[in-house]
Design a protein around this motif. Structure first.
Motif, short mmCIF file in Angstrom:
data_model
loop_
_atom_site.label_atom_id
_atom_site.label_comp_id
_atom_site.label_asym_id
_atom_site.label_seq_id
_atom_site.Cartn_x
_atom_site.Cartn_y
_atom_site.Cartn_z
N CYS A 289 -1.76 -12.27 -138.48
CA CYS A 289 -1.33 -12.33 -137.08
C CYS A 289 -2.30 -11.58 -136.17
CB CYS A 289 0.07 -11.75 -136.93
SG CYS A 289 1.35 -12.73 -137.74
N LEU A 290 -2.79 -10.44 -136.65
CA LEU A 290 -3.73 -9.63 -135.85
C LEU A 290 -5.04 -10.37 -135.64
CD1 LEU A 290 -4.10 -6.81 -134.54
CD2 LEU A 290 -5.12 -6.07 -136.70
N PHE A 291 -5.56 -10.96 -136.71
CA PHE A 291 -6.82 -11.71 -136.64
C PHE A 291 -6.69 -12.87 -135.66
CE2 PHE A 291 -9.77 -14.97 -137.95
CZ PHE A 291 -10.92 -14.28 -138.30
N LEU A 292 -5.64 -13.66 -135.80
CA LEU A 292 -5.45 -14.83 -134.96
C LEU A 292 -5.22 -14.44 -133.51
CD1 LEU A 292 -5.31 -17.90 -134.97
CD2 LEU A 292 -2.85 -17.73 -135.41
N SER A 293 -4.43 -13.39 -133.30
CA SER A 293 -4.15 -12.94 -131.93
C SER A 293 -5.41 -12.44 -131.24
CB SER A 293 -3.10 -11.81 -131.95
OG SER A 293 -1.90 -12.25 -132.51
N PHE A 294 -6.22 -11.68 -131.98
CA PHE A 294 -7.46 -11.17 -131.41
C PHE A 294 -8.40 -12.31 -131.04
CE2 PHE A 294 -11.75 -9.19 -132.01
CZ PHE A 294 -11.66 -8.30 -130.95
N LEU A 295 -8.45 -13.32 -131.91
CA LEU A 295 -9.28 -14.49 -131.65
C LEU A 295 -8.82 -15.22 -130.40
CD1 LEU A 295 -11.68 -15.83 -133.10
CD2 LEU A 295 -10.03 -17.31 -134.26
N ILE A 296 -7.53 -15.41 -130.25
CA ILE A 296 -6.98 -16.12 -129.09
C ILE A 296 -7.22 -15.34 -127.81
CG2 ILE A 296 -4.83 -16.89 -128.01
CD1 ILE A 296 -3.83 -17.62 -130.82
N ILE A 297 -7.10 -14.02 -127.87
CA ILE A 297 -7.34 -13.18 -126.69
C ILE A 297 -8.80 -13.31 -126.23
CG2 ILE A 297 -7.52 -10.78 -125.88
CD1 ILE A 297 -5.05 -10.19 -127.65
N LEU A 298 -9.74 -13.23 -127.18
CA LEU A 298 -11.16 -13.37 -126.84
C LEU A 298 -11.43 -14.74 -126.20
CD1 LEU A 298 -13.01 -11.84 -129.93
CD2 LEU A 298 -12.80 -10.84 -127.67
N MET A 299 -10.88 -15.78 -126.78
CA MET A 299 -11.09 -17.13 -126.26
C MET A 299 -10.46 -17.29 -124.88
SD MET A 299 -10.42 -19.19 -129.83
CE MET A 299 -10.90 -20.80 -129.30
N SER A 300 -9.32 -16.66 -124.67
CA SER A 300 -8.63 -16.76 -123.37
C SER A 300 -9.43 -16.09 -122.26
CB SER A 300 -7.24 -16.13 -123.47
OG SER A 300 -6.45 -16.79 -124.44
N PHE A 301 -10.02 -14.93 -122.55
CA PHE A 301 -10.86 -14.26 -121.55
C PHE A 301 -12.06 -15.14 -121.18
CE2 PHE A 301 -8.95 -10.06 -122.80
CZ PHE A 301 -8.55 -9.71 -121.53
N SER A 302 -12.68 -15.71 -122.19
CA SER A 302 -13.84 -16.57 -121.94
C SER A 302 -13.43 -17.82 -121.15
CB SER A 302 -14.49 -16.98 -123.26
OG SER A 302 -15.61 -17.80 -123.04
N LEU A 303 -12.27 -18.38 -121.50
CA LEU A 303 -11.78 -19.57 -120.81
C LEU A 303 -11.46 -19.27 -119.35
CD1 LEU A 303 -11.12 -22.53 -121.29
CD2 LEU A 303 -8.80 -21.86 -121.92
N PHE A 304 -10.91 -18.09 -119.08
CA PHE A 304 -10.63 -17.68 -117.69
C PHE A 304 -11.94 -17.61 -116.91
CE2 PHE A 304 -10.29 -14.33 -114.47
CZ PHE A 304 -9.21 -14.82 -113.72
N ASN A 305 -12.97 -17.01 -117.50
CA ASN A 305 -14.27 -16.94 -116.83
C ASN A 305 -14.86 -18.33 -116.60
OD1 ASN A 305 -14.35 -14.15 -116.63
ND2 ASN A 305 -15.50 -13.87 -118.54
N TYR A 306 -14.62 -19.25 -117.54
CA TYR A 306 -15.13 -20.60 -117.38
C TYR A 306 -14.57 -21.26 -116.13
CZ TYR A 306 -15.41 -25.64 -117.81
OH TYR A 306 -15.61 -26.96 -117.53
N TYR A 307 -13.27 -21.19 -115.96
CA TYR A 307 -12.65 -21.83 -114.79
C TYR A 307 -13.04 -21.13 -113.49
CZ TYR A 307 -9.75 -24.74 -117.82
OH TYR A 307 -9.32 -25.66 -118.74
N GLN A 308 -13.49 -19.88 -113.59
CA GLN A 308 -13.98 -19.17 -112.41
C GLN A 308 -15.46 -19.44 -112.16
OE1 GLN A 308 -11.92 -17.17 -110.40
NE2 GLN A 308 -10.35 -18.12 -111.69
N GLY A 309 -16.11 -20.13 -113.09
CA GLY A 309 -17.54 -20.41 -112.95
C GLY A 309 -18.42 -19.21 -113.21
#
Length: 516
Positions: free
Chosen positions: A335-355
Protein backbone atom coordinates in the motif's frame (compact mmCIF):
# COMPACT_ATOMS: atom_id res chain seq x y z
CA UNK A 1 -21.35 -16.47 -6.29
CA UNK A 2 -18.03 -15.28 -4.87
CA UNK A 3 -16.37 -15.59 -8.27
CA UNK A 4 -19.23 -13.72 -9.93
CA UNK A 5 -18.97 -10.95 -7.35
CA UNK A 6 -15.22 -10.71 -7.94
CA UNK A 7 -15.78 -10.49 -11.67
CA UNK A 8 -18.37 -7.73 -11.19
CA UNK A 9 -16.01 -5.77 -8.93
CA UNK A 10 -13.14 -6.26 -11.38
CA UNK A 11 -15.25 -5.13 -14.33
CA UNK A 12 -16.52 -2.11 -12.38
CA UNK A 13 -12.94 -1.07 -11.50
CA UNK A 14 -11.85 -1.50 -15.10
CA UNK A 15 -14.82 0.50 -16.36
CA UNK A 16 -13.99 3.23 -13.84
CA UNK A 17 -10.34 3.30 -14.99
CA UNK A 18 -11.37 3.62 -18.65
CA UNK A 19 -13.80 6.44 -17.79
CA UNK A 20 -11.15 8.18 -15.67
CA UNK A 21 -8.50 7.72 -18.36
CA UNK A 22 -10.78 9.11 -21.07
CA UNK A 23 -11.67 12.09 -18.87
CA UNK A 24 -8.01 12.88 -18.20
CA UNK A 25 -7.13 12.52 -21.89
CA UNK A 26 -9.98 14.66 -23.24
CA UNK A 27 -9.80 17.28 -20.45
CA UNK A 28 -8.45 20.62 -21.76
CA UNK A 29 -7.70 18.93 -25.07
CA UNK A 30 -7.55 22.19 -27.00
CA UNK A 31 -6.20 24.29 -24.12
CA UNK A 32 -2.59 24.29 -25.36
CA UNK A 33 -1.84 25.61 -28.83
CA UNK A 34 -0.46 23.32 -31.51
CA UNK A 35 3.32 23.24 -31.46
CA UNK A 36 5.92 22.53 -34.15
CA UNK A 37 5.56 18.73 -34.47
CA UNK A 38 1.77 18.78 -34.32
CA UNK A 39 1.44 21.29 -37.14
CA UNK A 40 3.80 19.17 -39.21
CA UNK A 41 1.39 16.28 -38.62
CA UNK A 42 -1.47 18.39 -39.97
CA UNK A 43 0.57 19.60 -42.93
CA UNK A 44 1.63 16.05 -43.79
CA UNK A 45 -1.92 14.72 -43.41
CA UNK A 46 -3.50 17.44 -45.54
CA UNK A 47 -0.86 17.18 -48.24
CA UNK A 48 -0.64 13.41 -48.25
CA UNK A 49 0.51 12.97 -51.85
CA UNK A 50 3.25 15.55 -51.32
CA UNK A 51 4.27 14.00 -48.00
CA UNK A 52 4.52 10.51 -49.52
CA UNK A 53 6.77 11.89 -52.25
CA UNK A 54 9.25 13.28 -49.73
CA UNK A 55 8.81 10.99 -46.70
CA UNK A 56 12.08 9.18 -47.45
CA UNK A 57 13.66 12.46 -46.33
CA UNK A 58 11.59 12.58 -43.13
CA UNK A 59 12.19 10.52 -40.01
CA UNK A 60 8.85 8.84 -39.29
CA UNK A 61 6.85 6.04 -40.94
CA UNK A 62 3.94 7.23 -43.08
CA UNK A 63 0.87 5.45 -41.66
CA UNK A 64 -0.07 7.96 -38.97
CA UNK A 65 -0.32 10.72 -41.57
CA UNK A 66 -2.63 8.56 -43.68
CA UNK A 67 -4.91 7.85 -40.70
CA UNK A 68 -4.89 11.53 -39.70
CA UNK A 69 -5.71 12.45 -43.31
CA UNK A 70 -8.90 10.36 -43.14
CA UNK A 71 -9.72 11.73 -39.67
CA UNK A 72 -9.40 15.34 -40.83
CA UNK A 73 -11.50 14.71 -43.92
CA UNK A 74 -14.23 13.28 -41.72
CA UNK A 75 -14.17 15.72 -38.80
CA UNK A 76 -12.08 18.80 -39.71
CA UNK A 77 -8.69 20.16 -38.65
CA UNK A 78 -9.47 22.06 -35.45
CA UNK A 79 -7.19 21.55 -32.45
CA UNK A 80 -9.68 19.42 -30.50
CA UNK A 81 -10.51 17.26 -33.50
CA UNK A 82 -6.99 16.40 -34.64
CA UNK A 83 -5.89 15.64 -31.06
CA UNK A 84 -8.98 13.58 -30.30
CA UNK A 85 -7.60 10.82 -32.56
CA UNK A 86 -4.73 10.33 -30.09
CA UNK A 87 -7.05 10.70 -27.08
CA UNK A 88 -9.38 8.02 -28.41
CA UNK A 89 -6.61 5.45 -28.93
CA UNK A 90 -4.97 6.43 -25.64
CA UNK A 91 -8.22 5.71 -23.79
CA UNK A 92 -8.82 2.48 -25.75
CA UNK A 93 -5.39 1.20 -24.65
CA UNK A 94 -6.36 0.93 -20.98
CA UNK A 95 -8.36 -2.36 -21.24
CA UNK A 96 -5.52 -3.96 -23.19
CA UNK A 97 -2.99 -3.05 -20.49
CA UNK A 98 -5.26 -4.86 -18.00
CA UNK A 99 -5.74 -7.90 -20.24
CA UNK A 100 -2.02 -8.31 -20.93
CA UNK A 101 -1.15 -7.82 -17.25
CA UNK A 102 -3.72 -10.48 -16.43
CA UNK A 103 -2.29 -12.88 -19.04
CA UNK A 104 1.23 -12.37 -17.72
CA UNK A 105 0.24 -12.82 -14.06
CA UNK A 106 -3.29 -12.27 -12.69
CA UNK A 107 -6.22 -9.86 -12.33
CA UNK A 108 -4.53 -7.79 -9.62
CA UNK A 109 -1.41 -7.17 -11.69
CA UNK A 110 -3.63 -6.26 -14.63
CA UNK A 111 -5.65 -3.75 -12.62
CA UNK A 112 -2.62 -2.11 -11.01
CA UNK A 113 -0.90 -1.86 -14.40
CA UNK A 114 -4.05 -0.33 -15.89
CA UNK A 115 -4.24 2.13 -12.98
CA UNK A 116 -0.64 3.29 -13.55
CA UNK A 117 -1.28 3.62 -17.29
CA UNK A 118 -4.54 5.51 -16.69
CA UNK A 119 -3.03 8.31 -14.62
CA UNK A 120 0.45 8.29 -16.15
CA UNK A 121 1.37 11.88 -17.19
CA UNK A 122 3.49 10.61 -20.10
CA UNK A 123 0.56 8.86 -21.77
CA UNK A 124 -1.80 11.74 -21.07
CA UNK A 125 0.75 14.12 -22.63
CA UNK A 126 0.86 12.14 -25.88
CA UNK A 127 -2.87 11.38 -25.83
CA UNK A 128 -3.24 15.16 -26.12
CA UNK A 129 -0.83 15.59 -29.03
CA UNK A 130 -1.48 15.17 -32.74
CA UNK A 131 1.33 12.67 -33.09
CA UNK A 132 1.63 8.92 -33.66
CA UNK A 133 2.66 7.84 -30.16
CA UNK A 134 -0.74 6.95 -28.66
CA UNK A 135 -1.70 5.00 -31.78
CA UNK A 136 1.56 3.05 -31.74
CA UNK A 137 1.03 2.16 -28.06
CA UNK A 138 -2.50 0.93 -28.80
CA UNK A 139 -1.52 -1.26 -31.74
CA UNK A 140 1.53 -2.58 -29.85
CA UNK A 141 -0.75 -3.74 -27.05
CA UNK A 142 -3.22 -5.27 -29.50
CA UNK A 143 -0.38 -7.10 -31.26
CA UNK A 144 1.02 -8.56 -28.04
CA UNK A 145 -2.48 -9.49 -26.85
CA UNK A 146 -3.17 -11.38 -30.08
CA UNK A 147 0.11 -13.26 -29.84
CA UNK A 148 -0.53 -14.24 -26.21
CA UNK A 149 -4.05 -15.31 -27.13
CA UNK A 150 -2.66 -17.64 -29.77
CA UNK A 151 -0.68 -19.46 -27.08
CA UNK A 152 -3.82 -20.28 -25.06
CA UNK A 153 -6.00 -21.52 -27.91
CA UNK A 154 -5.29 -23.19 -31.22
CA UNK A 155 -5.88 -20.64 -33.97
CA UNK A 156 -6.37 -20.96 -37.71
CA UNK A 157 -4.65 -19.08 -40.52
CA UNK A 158 -7.26 -16.28 -40.39
CA UNK A 159 -6.12 -15.37 -36.86
CA UNK A 160 -2.47 -15.35 -37.90
CA UNK A 161 -3.35 -13.22 -40.89
CA UNK A 162 -4.92 -10.67 -38.49
CA UNK A 163 -1.78 -10.75 -36.34
CA UNK A 164 0.29 -10.04 -39.46
CA UNK A 165 -1.96 -7.10 -40.38
CA UNK A 166 -1.73 -5.59 -36.88
CA UNK A 167 2.06 -6.12 -36.85
CA UNK A 168 2.47 -4.39 -40.22
CA UNK A 169 0.26 -1.49 -39.09
CA UNK A 170 2.39 -1.20 -35.99
CA UNK A 171 5.70 -1.14 -37.84
CA UNK A 172 4.36 1.53 -40.20
CA UNK A 173 3.51 3.57 -37.08
CA UNK A 174 6.72 2.98 -35.12
CA UNK A 175 9.87 1.25 -36.33
CA UNK A 176 10.78 0.11 -32.81
CA UNK A 177 7.81 -2.29 -32.91
CA UNK A 178 10.28 -4.83 -34.32
CA UNK A 179 11.75 -5.06 -30.80
CA UNK A 180 8.33 -6.22 -29.57
CA UNK A 181 7.73 -8.54 -32.49
CA UNK A 182 10.90 -10.63 -32.36
CA UNK A 183 10.75 -11.70 -28.67
CA UNK A 184 7.11 -12.78 -28.85
CA UNK A 185 7.78 -14.86 -31.99
CA UNK A 186 10.71 -16.57 -30.25
CA UNK A 187 8.53 -17.09 -27.15
CA UNK A 188 5.60 -18.72 -28.93
CA UNK A 189 7.87 -20.72 -31.26
CA UNK A 190 8.80 -22.83 -28.25
CA UNK A 191 5.17 -23.68 -27.51
CA UNK A 192 3.97 -27.08 -28.72
CA UNK A 193 0.49 -25.73 -29.46
CA UNK A 194 1.83 -23.42 -32.15
CA UNK A 195 2.18 -24.82 -35.64
CA UNK A 196 5.51 -23.97 -37.26
CA UNK A 197 3.75 -23.49 -40.61
CA UNK A 198 1.61 -20.72 -39.09
CA UNK A 199 4.70 -18.87 -37.88
CA UNK A 200 6.28 -19.13 -41.33
CA UNK A 201 3.02 -17.84 -42.81
CA UNK A 202 3.05 -14.89 -40.38
CA UNK A 203 6.67 -13.93 -41.01
CA UNK A 204 6.26 -14.28 -44.77
CA UNK A 205 3.32 -11.87 -44.79
CA UNK A 206 5.15 -9.31 -42.66
CA UNK A 207 8.30 -9.47 -44.78
CA UNK A 208 6.27 -9.30 -48.00
CA UNK A 209 4.53 -6.09 -46.93
CA UNK A 210 7.73 -4.51 -45.60
CA UNK A 211 10.00 -5.28 -48.56
CA UNK A 212 8.82 -2.28 -50.65
CA UNK A 213 9.64 -0.05 -47.71
CA UNK A 214 13.25 -1.16 -47.17
CA UNK A 215 14.68 1.38 -49.62
CA UNK A 216 12.90 4.25 -47.87
CA UNK A 217 13.94 2.97 -44.47
CA UNK A 218 17.56 2.88 -45.63
CA UNK A 219 17.27 6.47 -46.89
CA UNK A 220 15.75 7.61 -43.59
CA UNK A 221 18.36 5.79 -41.52
CA UNK A 222 21.16 7.30 -43.61
CA UNK A 223 19.66 10.75 -43.16
CA UNK A 224 19.44 10.29 -39.38
CA UNK A 225 23.08 9.22 -39.24
CA UNK A 226 24.12 12.18 -41.37
CA UNK A 227 21.83 14.91 -40.08
CA UNK A 228 19.62 14.73 -36.99
CA UNK A 229 19.03 16.99 -34.03
CA UNK A 230 19.51 14.30 -31.37
CA UNK A 231 22.86 13.73 -29.70
CA UNK A 232 24.38 10.47 -28.55
CA UNK A 233 22.66 9.34 -25.29
CA UNK A 234 24.44 9.92 -21.98
CA UNK A 235 24.94 7.34 -19.22
CA UNK A 236 21.90 8.59 -17.30
CA UNK A 237 19.52 8.22 -20.27
CA UNK A 238 17.93 4.88 -19.26
CA UNK A 239 17.11 5.86 -15.63
CA UNK A 240 15.62 9.13 -16.89
CA UNK A 241 13.52 7.27 -19.47
CA UNK A 242 12.14 4.99 -16.75
CA UNK A 243 11.40 8.11 -14.70
CA UNK A 244 9.61 9.58 -17.72
CA UNK A 245 7.62 6.37 -18.08
CA UNK A 246 6.12 6.96 -14.63
CA UNK A 247 6.14 10.75 -14.20
CA UNK A 248 6.19 12.16 -17.73
CA UNK A 249 8.09 15.43 -18.05
CA UNK A 250 6.43 17.67 -15.48
CA UNK A 251 7.79 16.37 -12.16
CA UNK A 252 10.37 18.27 -10.15
CA UNK A 253 14.01 17.23 -9.86
CA UNK A 254 13.35 15.84 -6.37
CA UNK A 255 10.33 13.83 -7.56
CA UNK A 256 12.30 12.42 -10.49
CA UNK A 257 15.17 11.50 -8.17
CA UNK A 258 12.83 9.74 -5.73
CA UNK A 259 11.13 7.85 -8.60
CA UNK A 260 14.43 6.75 -10.15
CA UNK A 261 15.71 5.45 -6.80
CA UNK A 262 12.42 3.63 -6.24
CA UNK A 263 12.49 2.17 -9.77
CA UNK A 264 16.10 1.02 -9.41
CA UNK A 265 15.35 -0.80 -6.16
CA UNK A 266 12.21 -2.33 -7.66
CA UNK A 267 14.08 -3.67 -10.71
CA UNK A 268 16.87 -5.13 -8.56
CA UNK A 269 14.34 -6.91 -6.32
CA UNK A 270 12.37 -8.10 -9.37
CA UNK A 271 15.53 -9.57 -10.92
CA UNK A 272 16.24 -11.47 -7.67
CA UNK A 273 12.73 -12.93 -7.92
CA UNK A 274 13.13 -13.60 -11.65
CA UNK A 275 11.61 -16.83 -12.95
CA UNK A 276 13.26 -17.83 -16.23
CA UNK A 277 10.75 -20.63 -16.81
CA UNK A 278 7.70 -18.35 -16.73
CA UNK A 279 6.81 -15.24 -18.68
CA UNK A 280 9.31 -13.09 -16.78
CA UNK A 281 11.82 -13.48 -19.62
CA UNK A 282 9.32 -12.15 -22.15
CA UNK A 283 8.39 -9.25 -19.86
CA UNK A 284 12.05 -8.36 -19.37
CA UNK A 285 12.59 -8.39 -23.16
CA UNK A 286 9.64 -6.00 -23.52
CA UNK A 287 10.39 -3.50 -20.76
CA UNK A 288 14.10 -3.14 -19.96
CA UNK A 289 16.12 -4.85 -22.69
CA UNK A 290 14.79 -2.66 -25.57
CA UNK A 291 15.97 0.44 -23.73
CA UNK A 292 19.44 -1.07 -23.34
CA UNK A 293 19.59 -2.10 -27.00
CA UNK A 294 18.43 1.31 -28.24
CA UNK A 295 20.83 3.06 -25.87
CA UNK A 296 23.78 1.28 -27.53
CA UNK A 297 22.25 1.79 -30.97
CA UNK A 298 21.99 5.52 -30.22
CA UNK A 299 25.53 5.51 -28.91
CA UNK A 300 27.25 3.73 -31.79
CA UNK A 301 24.91 3.54 -34.82
CA UNK A 302 22.58 6.54 -35.05
CA UNK A 303 21.06 9.01 -32.56
CA UNK A 304 17.67 7.36 -32.02
CA UNK A 305 17.37 7.24 -28.22
CA UNK A 306 14.62 9.49 -26.86
CA UNK A 307 12.00 8.74 -24.20
CA UNK A 308 9.02 9.43 -26.43
CA UNK A 309 10.35 7.06 -29.09
CA UNK A 310 10.40 4.33 -26.44
CA UNK A 311 6.84 4.85 -25.21
CA UNK A 312 5.59 1.53 -26.67
CA UNK A 313 7.67 -0.32 -24.05
CA UNK A 314 6.27 1.59 -21.07
CA UNK A 315 3.06 -0.46 -20.51
CA UNK A 316 5.19 -3.58 -20.03
CA UNK A 317 7.32 -1.72 -17.52
CA UNK A 318 4.12 -0.96 -15.58
CA UNK A 319 3.30 -4.67 -15.60
CA UNK A 320 6.79 -5.42 -14.26
CA UNK A 321 6.35 -2.89 -11.44
CA UNK A 322 2.85 -4.17 -10.68
CA UNK A 323 4.01 -7.78 -10.53
CA UNK A 324 6.61 -6.80 -7.94
CA UNK A 325 3.98 -4.97 -5.89
CA UNK A 326 1.78 -8.07 -5.88
CA UNK A 327 4.70 -10.35 -4.93
CA UNK A 328 5.28 -8.24 -1.83
CA UNK A 329 4.03 -10.33 1.09
CA UNK A 330 3.62 -7.39 3.45
CA UNK A 331 0.41 -5.54 2.56
CA UNK A 332 1.58 -2.37 4.31
CA UNK A 333 4.64 -2.16 2.05
CA UNK A 334 2.40 -2.82 -0.94
CA UNK A 335 0.00 0.00 0.00
CA UNK A 336 2.85 2.39 0.83
CA UNK A 337 4.66 1.72 -2.45
CA UNK A 338 1.53 2.16 -4.55
CA UNK A 339 0.38 5.25 -2.65
CA UNK A 340 3.78 6.92 -3.00
CA UNK A 341 3.78 6.16 -6.72
CA UNK A 342 0.29 7.64 -7.18
CA UNK A 343 1.22 10.78 -5.21
CA UNK A 344 4.31 11.38 -7.39
CA UNK A 345 2.29 10.88 -10.57
CA UNK A 346 -0.47 13.18 -9.31
CA UNK A 347 1.95 16.04 -8.63
CA UNK A 348 3.43 15.67 -12.11
CA UNK A 349 -0.04 15.48 -13.67
CA UNK A 350 -1.08 18.68 -11.87
CA UNK A 351 1.98 20.45 -13.29
CA UNK A 352 1.13 19.11 -16.74
CA UNK A 353 -2.31 20.70 -16.78
CA UNK A 354 -0.73 23.93 -15.55
CA UNK A 355 1.78 23.83 -18.41
CA UNK A 356 4.76 23.73 -16.02
CA UNK A 357 8.05 21.97 -16.67
CA UNK A 358 10.26 22.48 -13.62
CA UNK A 359 12.98 19.82 -13.87
CA UNK A 360 16.34 20.36 -15.67
CA UNK A 361 16.43 19.94 -19.45
CA UNK A 362 17.92 16.43 -19.35
CA UNK A 363 14.62 15.16 -17.88
CA UNK A 364 12.63 16.47 -20.86
CA UNK A 365 15.18 16.52 -23.67
CA UNK A 366 13.52 17.35 -26.98
CA UNK A 367 10.26 18.28 -25.25
CA UNK A 368 9.46 22.00 -24.95
CA UNK A 369 6.95 23.31 -22.44
CA UNK A 370 3.39 23.65 -23.71
CA UNK A 371 2.94 27.41 -23.99
CA UNK A 372 0.39 29.37 -25.94
CA UNK A 373 0.94 31.29 -29.15
CA UNK A 374 -2.44 32.99 -29.11
CA UNK A 375 -1.48 36.08 -27.06
CA UNK A 376 1.23 37.08 -29.53
CA UNK A 377 -0.86 36.07 -32.54
CA UNK A 378 -3.96 37.98 -31.38
CA UNK A 379 -2.00 41.23 -31.03
CA UNK A 380 -0.55 40.80 -34.54
CA UNK A 381 -3.98 40.03 -36.00
CA UNK A 382 -5.43 43.15 -34.36
CA UNK A 383 -2.71 45.36 -35.87
CA UNK A 384 -1.91 43.71 -39.19
CA UNK A 385 -2.12 45.72 -42.44
CA UNK A 386 -2.44 44.45 -46.04
CA UNK A 387 0.98 43.65 -47.45
CA UNK A 388 2.63 42.98 -44.08
CA UNK A 389 5.19 40.21 -43.85
CA UNK A 390 5.81 37.83 -40.91
CA UNK A 391 9.45 36.77 -40.50
CA UNK A 392 10.86 34.23 -38.05
CA UNK A 393 14.36 34.24 -36.65
CA UNK A 394 13.92 30.76 -35.13
CA UNK A 395 12.30 27.70 -36.71
CA UNK A 396 10.27 26.76 -33.61
CA UNK A 397 7.54 29.34 -34.24
CA UNK A 398 7.05 28.90 -37.99
CA UNK A 399 4.58 25.95 -38.24
CA UNK A 400 2.35 27.22 -35.43
CA UNK A 401 2.11 30.69 -36.98
CA UNK A 402 1.33 29.11 -40.35
CA UNK A 403 -1.51 27.14 -38.76
CA UNK A 404 -3.03 30.01 -36.80
CA UNK A 405 -2.79 32.37 -39.79
CA UNK A 406 -4.27 29.76 -42.13
CA UNK A 407 -7.13 32.07 -43.13
CA UNK A 408 -4.78 34.95 -43.84
CA UNK A 409 -3.04 35.66 -47.19
CA UNK A 410 0.09 36.89 -45.38
CA UNK A 411 3.47 35.59 -46.48
CA UNK A 412 5.72 34.09 -43.81
CA UNK A 413 9.47 33.57 -44.16
CA UNK A 414 12.38 32.16 -42.24
CA UNK A 415 14.95 34.94 -41.93
CA UNK A 416 18.45 33.55 -41.53
CA UNK A 417 22.05 34.72 -41.25
CA UNK A 418 23.96 31.54 -42.26
CA UNK A 419 27.23 32.55 -40.61
CA UNK A 420 25.39 33.06 -37.30
CA UNK A 421 23.55 29.71 -37.42
CA UNK A 422 25.54 27.65 -34.90
CA UNK A 423 23.04 24.81 -34.65
CA UNK A 424 24.58 22.20 -36.97
CA UNK A 425 21.30 20.39 -37.68
CA UNK A 426 19.38 23.49 -38.77
CA UNK A 427 22.35 25.00 -40.57
CA UNK A 428 22.79 21.89 -42.69
CA UNK A 429 19.07 21.42 -43.17
CA UNK A 430 18.48 24.92 -44.51
CA UNK A 431 21.60 24.85 -46.64
CA UNK A 432 20.11 21.94 -48.61
CA UNK A 433 17.40 24.03 -50.18
CA UNK A 434 16.51 27.70 -49.83
CA UNK A 435 12.86 26.95 -50.46
CA UNK A 436 11.98 24.61 -47.59
CA UNK A 437 9.54 21.80 -48.18
CA UNK A 438 6.74 22.95 -45.93
CA UNK A 439 3.76 22.83 -48.22
CA UNK A 440 0.85 24.92 -47.07
CA UNK A 441 -1.61 23.66 -49.64
CA UNK A 442 -4.02 22.60 -46.90
CA UNK A 443 -4.54 26.25 -46.05
CA UNK A 444 -5.38 27.38 -49.58
CA UNK A 445 -6.06 25.69 -52.87
CA UNK A 446 -2.83 25.13 -54.72
CA UNK A 447 0.73 25.31 -53.47
CA UNK A 448 1.95 27.68 -50.82
CA UNK A 449 5.17 27.61 -48.86
CA UNK A 450 7.48 29.72 -46.77
CA UNK A 451 10.93 30.63 -47.98
CA UNK A 452 14.31 30.74 -46.36
CA UNK A 453 15.64 34.24 -46.95
CA UNK A 454 19.27 35.12 -46.40
CA UNK A 455 19.48 38.23 -44.22
CA UNK A 456 22.76 39.41 -45.70
CA UNK A 457 25.06 42.34 -45.04
CA UNK A 458 23.90 44.16 -48.15
CA UNK A 459 21.22 46.71 -47.22
CA UNK A 460 17.92 46.23 -49.00
CA UNK A 461 14.67 48.09 -48.38
CA UNK A 462 11.06 47.30 -49.21
CA UNK A 463 7.72 49.03 -49.35
CA UNK A 464 6.02 47.05 -46.57
CA UNK A 465 6.20 46.28 -42.86
CA UNK A 466 7.74 43.21 -41.22
CA UNK A 467 6.67 41.46 -38.02
CA UNK A 468 9.82 39.75 -36.71
CA UNK A 469 9.10 36.75 -34.45
CA UNK A 470 11.96 35.66 -32.19
CA UNK A 471 11.90 32.77 -29.72
CA UNK A 472 13.55 29.43 -28.86
CA UNK A 473 12.45 25.85 -28.24
CA UNK A 474 12.17 26.26 -24.47
CA UNK A 475 10.21 29.53 -24.71
CA UNK A 476 12.12 30.87 -21.69
CA UNK A 477 12.88 34.34 -23.08
CA UNK A 478 16.56 33.58 -23.68
CA UNK A 479 17.28 33.82 -27.40
CA UNK A 480 19.97 31.78 -29.13
CA UNK A 481 22.86 33.29 -31.05
CA UNK A 482 21.14 33.15 -34.44
CA UNK A 483 17.85 34.72 -33.32
CA UNK A 484 19.75 37.42 -31.43
CA UNK A 485 21.90 38.20 -34.49
CA UNK A 486 18.85 38.50 -36.78
CA UNK A 487 17.09 40.74 -34.28
CA UNK A 488 20.13 43.00 -33.87
CA UNK A 489 20.63 43.34 -37.62
CA UNK A 490 16.96 44.28 -38.09
CA UNK A 491 17.22 46.87 -35.30
CA UNK A 492 20.27 48.49 -36.93
CA UNK A 493 18.81 48.51 -40.41
CA UNK A 494 15.10 49.31 -40.07
CA UNK A 495 12.86 51.61 -38.11
CA UNK A 496 11.14 49.83 -35.23
CA UNK A 497 7.47 50.76 -34.85
CA UNK A 498 6.61 48.72 -31.79
CA UNK A 499 7.75 45.74 -29.76
CA UNK A 500 6.22 43.36 -27.19
CA UNK A 501 6.89 40.06 -25.41
CA UNK A 502 4.38 37.28 -24.72
CA UNK A 503 4.97 33.75 -23.37
CA UNK A 504 8.59 33.48 -24.51
CA UNK A 505 8.00 35.16 -27.88
CA UNK A 506 9.50 38.53 -28.84
CA UNK A 507 7.57 40.38 -31.54
CA UNK A 508 9.09 43.43 -33.26
CA UNK A 509 7.30 45.44 -35.95
CA UNK A 510 9.58 47.18 -38.46
CA UNK A 511 9.01 49.60 -41.30
CA UNK A 512 11.24 48.32 -44.11
CA UNK A 513 11.24 51.54 -46.10
CA UNK A 514 14.53 53.38 -46.32
CA UNK A 515 14.62 56.19 -43.79
CA UNK A 516 14.42 59.70 -45.29
Amino acid sequence: MINKNKIRVRNFILFFLVALGASLRFYQLSFFDLWYDEVYSVIGANNLAYFLRIFAYRYQPPLYYMILHLWINLFGDGEFVIRSLSSFFGSASIPFVFIIGKKFYNNYVGLISALIFTICPLHIWYAQEARMYSLSVFFSLVMVFMFLKSVDLKRGFAWWFLIAVVSIINIYLNYFTVLLLLPIIIFIAGRKKISFSRLIFLLSLIILFLLPFTFFFYKQFSLIRRMFWLDSPQFYAIPISLGNFLLGYNASFGQFSAAIILISLAIIIWLFMFNSKGKDSLLLSYSILPLILLFFAGKYLAPVYLSRYLIIFSPFFYILISSLIMKTKCKKIFCLFLSFLIILMSFSLFNYYQGKIVAPLRFHHGVPAKKSFDKAIDIIKDNILPGDLIAHSHVSTIPSFLYYFKDSPLNQIYLTIPEEQKDEYWRRRYSLDKIIAINKGYLNEGQYGYSCYIFGKEKKYYNFRMWLISSNWLRNGILGEHATAVRKRAMRRFKKIRSFYRDGIYVDLYDLKKAD
